[in-house]
Scaffold this active site. Structure first.
Site, PDB file in Angstrom:
ATOM      1  N   LYS A   1       0.843  -1.203   0.000  1.00  0.00           N
ATOM      2  CA  LYS A   1       0.000   0.000   0.000  1.00  0.00           C
ATOM      3  C   LYS A   1       0.874   1.247   0.000  1.00  0.00           C
ATOM      4  O   LYS A   1       0.619   2.196  -0.751  1.00  0.00           O
ATOM      5  CB  LYS A   1      -0.928  -0.002   1.233  1.00  0.00           C
ATOM      6  CG  LYS A   1      -2.111  -0.952   1.066  1.00  0.00           C
ATOM      7  CD  LYS A   1      -2.923  -1.184   2.329  1.00  0.00           C
ATOM      8  CE  LYS A   1      -3.981  -2.252   2.047  1.00  0.00           C
ATOM      9  NZ  LYS A   1      -4.767  -2.690   3.185  1.00  0.00           N
TER      10      LYS A   1
ATOM     11  N   GLN B   1      -4.976  -1.293   9.287  1.00  0.00           N
ATOM     12  CA  GLN B   1      -4.897  -2.621   8.683  1.00  0.00           C
ATOM     13  C   GLN B   1      -5.541  -3.662   9.597  1.00  0.00           C
ATOM     14  O   GLN B   1      -5.269  -3.703  10.797  1.00  0.00           O
ATOM     15  CB  GLN B   1      -3.418  -2.978   8.405  1.00  0.00           C
ATOM     16  CG  GLN B   1      -3.212  -4.277   7.664  1.00  0.00           C
ATOM     17  CD  GLN B   1      -3.752  -4.251   6.234  1.00  0.00           C
ATOM     18  OE1 GLN B   1      -3.841  -3.215   5.599  1.00  0.00           O
ATOM     19  NE2 GLN B   1      -4.128  -5.418   5.730  1.00  0.00           N
TER      20      GLN B   1
ATOM     21  N   ASP C   1     -11.197   3.212   3.689  1.00  0.00           N
ATOM     22  CA  ASP C   1     -11.587   1.802   3.640  1.00  0.00           C
ATOM     23  C   ASP C   1     -13.097   1.656   3.496  1.00  0.00           C
ATOM     24  O   ASP C   1     -13.597   0.554   3.255  1.00  0.00           O
ATOM     25  CB  ASP C   1     -11.176   1.109   4.945  1.00  0.00           C
ATOM     26  CG  ASP C   1     -10.067   0.109   4.755  1.00  0.00           C
ATOM     27  OD1 ASP C   1      -9.856  -0.335   3.616  1.00  0.00           O
ATOM     28  OD2 ASP C   1      -9.421  -0.225   5.763  1.00  0.00           O
TER      29      ASP C   1
HETATM   30  N1  GUN Z   1      -7.121  -6.592   5.628  1.00  0.00           N
HETATM   31  C1  GUN Z   1      -7.390  -7.312   4.523  1.00  0.00           C
HETATM   32  N2  GUN Z   1      -8.012  -6.536   3.604  1.00  0.00           N
HETATM   33  C2  GUN Z   1      -8.143  -5.318   4.161  1.00  0.00           C
HETATM   34  C3  GUN Z   1      -8.704  -4.090   3.701  1.00  0.00           C
HETATM   35  O1  GUN Z   1      -9.233  -3.967   2.588  1.00  0.00           O
HETATM   36  N3  GUN Z   1      -8.636  -3.063   4.575  1.00  0.00           N
HETATM   37  C4  GUN Z   1      -8.078  -3.169   5.806  1.00  0.00           C
HETATM   38  N4  GUN Z   1      -8.062  -2.100   6.598  1.00  0.00           N
HETATM   39  N5  GUN Z   1      -7.550  -4.290   6.256  1.00  0.00           N
HETATM   40  C5  GUN Z   1      -7.580  -5.348   5.434  1.00  0.00           C
END
Ligand code: GUN
Length: 313
Positions: free
Chosen positions: A66, A110, A133
């Site tokens: 990311k 996350q 998100d």
């Molecule tokens: N963990 C796995 N996929 C995601 C996501 O799309 N967002 C977040 N914050 N954590 C994740």
């Protein structure tokens, strides 16, 4: 949209592969162009803050990717790493600081969080204006209402890829398998927003194979490797495989597989996303577009084209 260019037909099979990596590269490029345009108006680059708690190896890889792609798209990233031993109040205090920081446009915590931390409380503490998100109650409510708001990234990527394969989605029957907050529920709402007829199926659904066989668009987001067999797929259907499952081979090596029996599905589906290289890369692409959208909206500006076209609803 008639995007046949990213799609490859493997010899000897019926299904056409939907190339999520190529689609994500195009979305990343649009986000980069938008970020450069927006930076001129803002006097700074759009900024994404990523919070990683603990040492989960998969989360570390996701966060690294990311941050790398955020910076490639000419946005600033801020990484906040906290030990697994951190208290709930300390995580909430960090989120409050990021909410109050005028230079932070997007906040991503996350998931999963380590045991002992309440992920719902932490996520719900994020300012909805920075909720890239799309997981806060305000963002989820806006999605239900069809009102403007930030949409969850992976489901947005699913809709984007279905549009790449099929163009107009209106009137098609989308069956979504899995009802998670992160993927299944918002995916069902996003396909509904695209005027699909939507069925949301899950582990308690009766005769799931027969239901799945009715789908024009089958979204597999159950987190169970190879669950969707060839007999679950209507001939010619579009299969969007959200599963990312690591399975061990007989020789001790491991590989990533989706929720769909890919080899079997190739013989039946019309279009299919591979794993890896399908939905996976689209999650970060949509995160970049959301960060840009959040930065623009917070400044009272329109999201620049072509990034605006990348939003799914
Ligand atoms: N963990 C796995 N996929 C995601 C996501 O799309 N967002 C977040 N914050 N954590 C994740």
């Amino acid at each position: 949209m008639t995007a046949m260019d990213p799609i490859l037909r493997p010899s000897g099979s019926r299904a056409v592969l939907i190339d999520g990596k190529a689609a994500a590269a195009r979305v990343d490029a649009a986000a980069r162009e938008g970020a450069l345009a927006l930076a001129e108006r803002l006097g700074r680059k759009p900024c994404l803050a990523v919070v990683l708690v603990g040492e989960d190896p998969a989360s570390q890889v996701y966060v690294r990717n990311k941050i790398r792609r955020t910076e490639s798209a000419e946005m600033t990233s801020r990484e906040h790493r906290l030990p697994a031993s951190v208290s709930q109040d300390e995580v909430l205090a960090l989120v409050a600081r990021l909410n109050a920081d005028a230079h932070v446009d997007g906040i991503l915590v996350q998931l999963p969080l380590p045991a002992g931390l309440d992920a719902t409380r932490v996520v719900q503490a994020i300012d909805p204006a920075k909720d890239v998100d799309g997981l806060t109650a305000a963002s989820a409510g806006a999605l239900v209402l069809g009102a403007p708001g930030l949409r969850p990234c992976t489901p947005s990527g699913c809709v984007y890829l279905a549009r790449e394969a099929l163009g107009e989605l209106s009137g098609r029957h989308a069956v979504v398998i899995g009802r998670s907050i992160l993927v299944g529920k918002p995916a069902a709402l996003l396909f509904l927003q695209a005027d699909c007829t939507v069925t949301l199926a899950h582990s308690r659904t009766r005769d799931l194979p027969a239901l799945a066989r009715q789908a024009d668009i089958l979204v597999a987001a159950a987190g169970r490797p190879g669950m969707v067999g060839v007999d679950w797929i209507k001939p010619g259907a579009t299969v969007i495989d959200v599963g990312i499952n690591r399975v061990d081979g007989p020789d001790g090596s491991s590989r990533l597989v989706g929720d769909v029996d890919f080899e079997g599905a190739l013989a039946t589906a019309g279009y299919i996303t591979p794993v890896p290289g399908g939905v996976g890369p689209m999650t970060i692409a949509m995160l970049l577009v959301n960060t840009l959208a959040a930065a623009a909206r917070r400044a009272g500006l329109d999201l620049p084209e072509p990034a605006a076209r990348m939003l799914t609803s």
